[in-house]
Design a protein around this motif. Sequence first.
Motif, PDB file in Angstrom:
ATOM      1  N   LEU A   1      11.037 -13.993 -85.923  1.00 53.98           N
ATOM      2  CA  LEU A   1      10.377 -15.060 -85.169  1.00 53.98           C
ATOM      3  C   LEU A   1       9.033 -15.397 -85.822  1.00 53.98           C
ATOM      4  O   LEU A   1       8.223 -14.500 -86.051  1.00 53.98           O
ATOM      5  CB  LEU A   1      10.155 -14.581 -83.728  1.00 53.98           C
ATOM      6  N   PRO A   2       8.789 -16.672 -86.119  1.00 52.80           N
ATOM      7  CA  PRO A   2       7.500 -17.027 -86.734  1.00 52.80           C
ATOM      8  C   PRO A   2       6.326 -16.589 -85.857  1.00 52.80           C
ATOM      9  O   PRO A   2       6.412 -16.639 -84.623  1.00 52.80           O
ATOM     10  CB  PRO A   2       7.568 -18.545 -86.823  1.00 52.80           C
ATOM     11  N   THR A   3       5.248 -16.180 -86.511  1.00 53.33           N
ATOM     12  CA  THR A   3       4.129 -15.612 -85.756  1.00 53.33           C
ATOM     13  C   THR A   3       3.514 -16.621 -84.792  1.00 53.33           C
ATOM     14  O   THR A   3       3.092 -16.251 -83.705  1.00 53.33           O
ATOM     15  CB  THR A   3       3.056 -15.067 -86.708  1.00 53.33           C
ATOM     16  N   ALA A   4       3.470 -17.888 -85.183  1.00 54.03           N
ATOM     17  CA  ALA A   4       2.880 -18.890 -84.297  1.00 54.03           C
ATOM     18  C   ALA A   4       3.717 -19.040 -83.028  1.00 54.03           C
ATOM     19  O   ALA A   4       3.175 -19.221 -81.933  1.00 54.03           O
ATOM     20  CB  ALA A   4       2.774 -20.237 -85.023  1.00 54.03           C
ATOM     21  N   VAL A   5       5.035 -18.935 -83.171  1.00 57.82           N
ATOM     22  CA  VAL A   5       5.921 -19.022 -82.014  1.00 57.82           C
ATOM     23  C   VAL A   5       5.698 -17.814 -81.106  1.00 57.82           C
ATOM     24  O   VAL A   5       5.591 -17.942 -79.875  1.00 57.82           O
ATOM     25  CB  VAL A   5       7.393 -19.107 -82.467  1.00 57.82           C
TER      26      VAL A   5
ATOM     27  N   VAL B   1       2.355 -18.421 -79.124  1.00 56.40           N
ATOM     28  CA  VAL B   1       2.393 -19.294 -77.937  1.00 56.40           C
ATOM     29  C   VAL B   1       3.231 -18.653 -76.826  1.00 56.40           C
ATOM     30  O   VAL B   1       2.893 -18.777 -75.642  1.00 56.40           O
ATOM     31  CB  VAL B   1       2.906 -20.727 -78.248  1.00 56.40           C
ATOM     32  N   ALA B   2       4.292 -17.946 -77.196  1.00 56.88           N
ATOM     33  CA  ALA B   2       5.144 -17.324 -76.182  1.00 56.88           C
ATOM     34  C   ALA B   2       4.373 -16.239 -75.421  1.00 56.88           C
ATOM     35  O   ALA B   2       4.394 -16.196 -74.185  1.00 56.88           O
ATOM     36  CB  ALA B   2       6.395 -16.737 -76.832  1.00 56.88           C
TER      37      ALA B   2
ATOM     38  N   THR C   1       1.156 -15.919 -75.139  1.00 53.64           N
ATOM     39  CA  THR C   1       0.086 -16.533 -74.351  1.00 53.64           C
ATOM     40  C   THR C   1       0.643 -17.079 -73.042  1.00 53.64           C
ATOM     41  O   THR C   1       0.042 -16.901 -71.977  1.00 53.64           O
ATOM     42  CB  THR C   1      -0.588 -17.659 -75.155  1.00 53.64           C
ATOM     43  N   ALA C   2       1.801 -17.738 -73.108  1.00 50.49           N
ATOM     44  CA  ALA C   2       2.409 -18.283 -71.893  1.00 50.49           C
ATOM     45  C   ALA C   2       2.767 -17.161 -70.918  1.00 50.49           C
ATOM     46  O   ALA C   2       2.612 -17.302 -69.707  1.00 50.49           O
ATOM     47  CB  ALA C   2       3.661 -19.082 -72.249  1.00 50.49           C
ATOM     48  N   LEU C   3       3.226 -16.020 -71.437  1.00 54.54           N
ATOM     49  CA  LEU C   3       3.612 -14.901 -70.575  1.00 54.54           C
ATOM     50  C   LEU C   3       2.407 -14.275 -69.882  1.00 54.54           C
ATOM     51  O   LEU C   3       2.450 -13.938 -68.701  1.00 54.54           O
ATOM     52  CB  LEU C   3       4.328 -13.819 -71.397  1.00 54.54           C
TER      53      LEU C   3
ATOM     54  N   PHE D   1      -3.649 -17.386 -80.876  1.00 57.48           N
ATOM     55  CA  PHE D   1      -3.338 -18.139 -79.669  1.00 57.48           C
ATOM     56  C   PHE D   1      -3.779 -17.390 -78.415  1.00 57.48           C
ATOM     57  O   PHE D   1      -4.284 -17.973 -77.473  1.00 57.48           O
ATOM     58  CB  PHE D   1      -1.830 -18.415 -79.591  1.00 57.48           C
TER      59      PHE D   1
ATOM     60  N   PRO E   1       9.317 -12.727 -74.353  1.00 57.03           N
ATOM     61  CA  PRO E   1       8.780 -13.792 -75.213  1.00 57.03           C
ATOM     62  C   PRO E   1       9.831 -14.801 -75.666  1.00 57.03           C
ATOM     63  O   PRO E   1       9.571 -16.005 -75.713  1.00 57.03           O
ATOM     64  CB  PRO E   1       8.222 -13.018 -76.412  1.00 57.03           C
TER      65      PRO E   1
ATOM     66  N   VAL F   1      10.764 -17.067 -72.589  1.00 61.14           N
ATOM     67  CA  VAL F   1       9.729 -17.978 -72.110  1.00 61.14           C
ATOM     68  C   VAL F   1       9.634 -19.228 -72.995  1.00 61.14           C
ATOM     69  O   VAL F   1       9.305 -20.312 -72.515  1.00 61.14           O
ATOM     70  CB  VAL F   1       8.363 -17.240 -71.998  1.00 61.14           C
ATOM     71  N   ILE F   2       9.972 -19.093 -74.273  1.00 61.89           N
ATOM     72  CA  ILE F   2       9.941 -20.256 -75.179  1.00 61.89           C
ATOM     73  C   ILE F   2      10.909 -21.322 -74.684  1.00 61.89           C
ATOM     74  O   ILE F   2      10.543 -22.490 -74.518  1.00 61.89           O
ATOM     75  CB  ILE F   2      10.332 -19.836 -76.615  1.00 61.89           C
TER      76      ILE F   2
ATOM     77  N   GLY G   1       8.788 -20.451 -91.099  1.00 65.84           N
ATOM     78  CA  GLY G   1       7.900 -19.978 -90.045  1.00 65.84           C
ATOM     79  C   GLY G   1       6.503 -19.613 -90.505  1.00 65.84           C
ATOM     80  O   GLY G   1       5.663 -19.246 -89.689  1.00 65.84           O
TER      81      GLY G   1
ATOM     82  N   PHE H   1       2.782 -19.356 -91.195  1.00 65.81           N
ATOM     83  CA  PHE H   1       1.712 -20.039 -90.481  1.00 65.81           C
ATOM     84  C   PHE H   1       0.347 -19.824 -91.142  1.00 65.81           C
ATOM     85  O   PHE H   1      -0.304 -20.775 -91.564  1.00 65.81           O
ATOM     86  CB  PHE H   1       1.687 -19.545 -89.031  1.00 65.81           C
TER      87      PHE H   1
ATOM     88  N   ILE I   1       3.117 -26.834 -83.987  1.00 66.13           N
ATOM     89  CA  ILE I   1       3.095 -26.112 -82.707  1.00 66.13           C
ATOM     90  C   ILE I   1       1.654 -25.842 -82.292  1.00 66.13           C
ATOM     91  O   ILE I   1       1.259 -26.090 -81.149  1.00 66.13           O
ATOM     92  CB  ILE I   1       3.880 -24.777 -82.833  1.00 66.13           C
TER      93      ILE I   1
ATOM     94  N   TYR J   1      -0.261 -27.477 -79.089  1.00 67.43           N
ATOM     95  CA  TYR J   1      -0.758 -26.513 -78.115  1.00 67.43           C
ATOM     96  C   TYR J   1      -2.241 -26.762 -77.837  1.00 67.43           C
ATOM     97  O   TYR J   1      -2.691 -26.720 -76.691  1.00 67.43           O
ATOM     98  CB  TYR J   1      -0.538 -25.099 -78.653  1.00 67.43           C
TER      99      TYR J   1
ATOM    100  N   PHE K   1       6.248 -26.073 -77.114  1.00 66.51           N
ATOM    101  CA  PHE K   1       7.394 -25.184 -76.919  1.00 66.51           C
ATOM    102  C   PHE K   1       8.698 -25.834 -77.382  1.00 66.51           C
ATOM    103  O   PHE K   1       9.598 -25.135 -77.842  1.00 66.51           O
ATOM    104  CB  PHE K   1       7.485 -24.728 -75.460  1.00 66.51           C
TER     105      PHE K   1
ATOM    106  N   ALA L   1       8.722 -25.130 -80.837  1.00 71.00           N
ATOM    107  CA  ALA L   1       8.932 -23.688 -81.024  1.00 71.00           C
ATOM    108  C   ALA L   1      10.400 -23.306 -80.896  1.00 71.00           C
ATOM    109  O   ALA L   1      10.857 -22.361 -81.548  1.00 71.00           O
ATOM    110  CB  ALA L   1       8.091 -22.896 -80.032  1.00 71.00           C
TER     111      ALA L   1
ATOM    112  N   ALA M   1      15.313 -18.314 -86.064  1.00 69.69           N
ATOM    113  CA  ALA M   1      15.164 -16.852 -86.057  1.00 69.69           C
ATOM    114  C   ALA M   1      16.428 -16.201 -85.496  1.00 69.69           C
ATOM    115  O   ALA M   1      16.925 -15.212 -86.046  1.00 69.69           O
ATOM    116  CB  ALA M   1      13.942 -16.454 -85.237  1.00 69.69           C
TER     117      ALA M   1
END
Lengths: 274, 280
Positions: free
Chosen positions: A102-106, A109-110, A112-114, A213, B32, B35-36, B211, B213, B234, B238, B247, B250, B257
Amino acid sequence: MSRTVLPGFRLALGCTLAYLGVIVLLPLTALVWQSAGLGWTQFVAVVTSPRALASFRITVLAALGATAFNAVFGLGLAWVLARYEFPGKRLLDALVDVPFALPTAVAGVALTALFAANGWYGQLLEPLGIKVAYAPLGIMAAMAFTSVPFVVRSVQPVLEDLSEETEEAAATLGAGPLRTFMSVVFPAIFPAFLAGCSLAFARSLGEFGAVIFIAGNQPFRTEIAALLVFIRLEEYDYQSAAAIAVVMLAAAFAMLLVVNAIQLWHLRYMREGD
Amino acid sequence: MAARPRIGDGPVAKTVVIGLVTLATLFMIIGPLAVIFYEALKLGLATYLTNLSTPDTRHAIWLTVATALVAVPINTAFGIAAAYAIAKFEFRGKGLLTALVELPFSISPIVAGVAYLFVYGGQGWFGPLLQDAGIKVMFAYPAIVLASLFVTAPFVAREILPLMQAQGNHEEEAAISLGASGWRTLWSVTLPNIRWALLYGIVLTNARVMGEFGAVSVVSGSIRGVTNTLPLQIELLYQDYNAAGAFAAATVLAGIALLTILAKLVVEWIEPGCSRGEAG
């Protein structure tokens, strides 16, 4: 060692060296060169400025916390995957790779939302007075997420290869499960465990995307070293950015040496064990 | 047959340990991921699709694909060359070369990005030269590709090297002694022998290129609709308080992934044990 008759050695090695030279070594040399332009006194002044020192402290402490978490969680995951058969095991094994793919930016944001005050986890934690998003704990959570696979994938193969006989011998001699684990199993996996933890720690020190984030990025409180480099760049203060980046580079090299030393020790340990 | 159960094999211990680990995985990894998709889709499918098809996001997707189309083949070729040299031949400094191939793996992407700035940027070694020649590298497509090349250089070699070392040289030597050329041997012996590990290495490289960044955010300049790759888009959405848009973007990367992990499962199923330890 007999020489192989295979062709293409010069070409393959030549291409590899040329590519590494242009893509990896040239930029790293340029970075060190640029920071050397500061001169020693200036360099020390930049990297020991209160804000830089605070960012190093925050980065190292958060990375230590994340590594401690993964030492336990990663060991548990490796244990479960190596020792037990149960439905959903393949899925659990595949999930271990998520933080890696999973990309680090994704991930940033995930998480942070949690952990935000109105997020799934934040709703439960904030009434208890535990603030994760925009706080040091958030940095730790982001680093912990991105470095989960390291401990698991280092320990798992060693646990799988562990022979039953030593454990049985310990049990036959009257050792309880805890004693057997501490005196037989843990010493056998310790080098791999330590190598995995060092890799997780090294990765956490350099993590950027997932952290920025959730961190809130307040200087002296939640600003990591990688972000300070970025901020100095945006201020066109290239030499300060170079100086802090060189410190991070040196830390990465030091961790690389540590990991290699542990792996050498591990190899010797395995050979003695045979 | 074991006379005694191994430690931790008692039914209570086993249930407790599996339960705790599964629970932690639920919170740490599934949460995680879930939630995306929840945040992207909670306003409905129509909003989701609108968010995905804004011009800036579409451009970011296109730029990300264009970067991968160039960076992945280059690093695949590099990975094959490096693994071939290291696995098939004996030479002095082999350990050092292996460490060098893996080096980008240990370096913070931010450090990598800054390092590239000092080569091709205005302050860098070649910056003024490139400027005079009218070639724009920094804050443009070439820099995005270069930074991606740095970050993902080790992945193909890491995946295929252990397998190539385990297989040895016998088959290639037989092909050569039967009169096959070096390229022919590579194409019809070496590569088919490692095809699944190689495929997974390529898929993984692709996921990491798309991905990336930190390094890209330093060298791309994050120009909206011009040099914004998908991960940068993203961040931008944001920061614009457009969480749904962020999202939605994302989910594309999360989908890639998940496909990458699926590829690994398929490869492991076809050839057990050939993609092990990519994280360590």
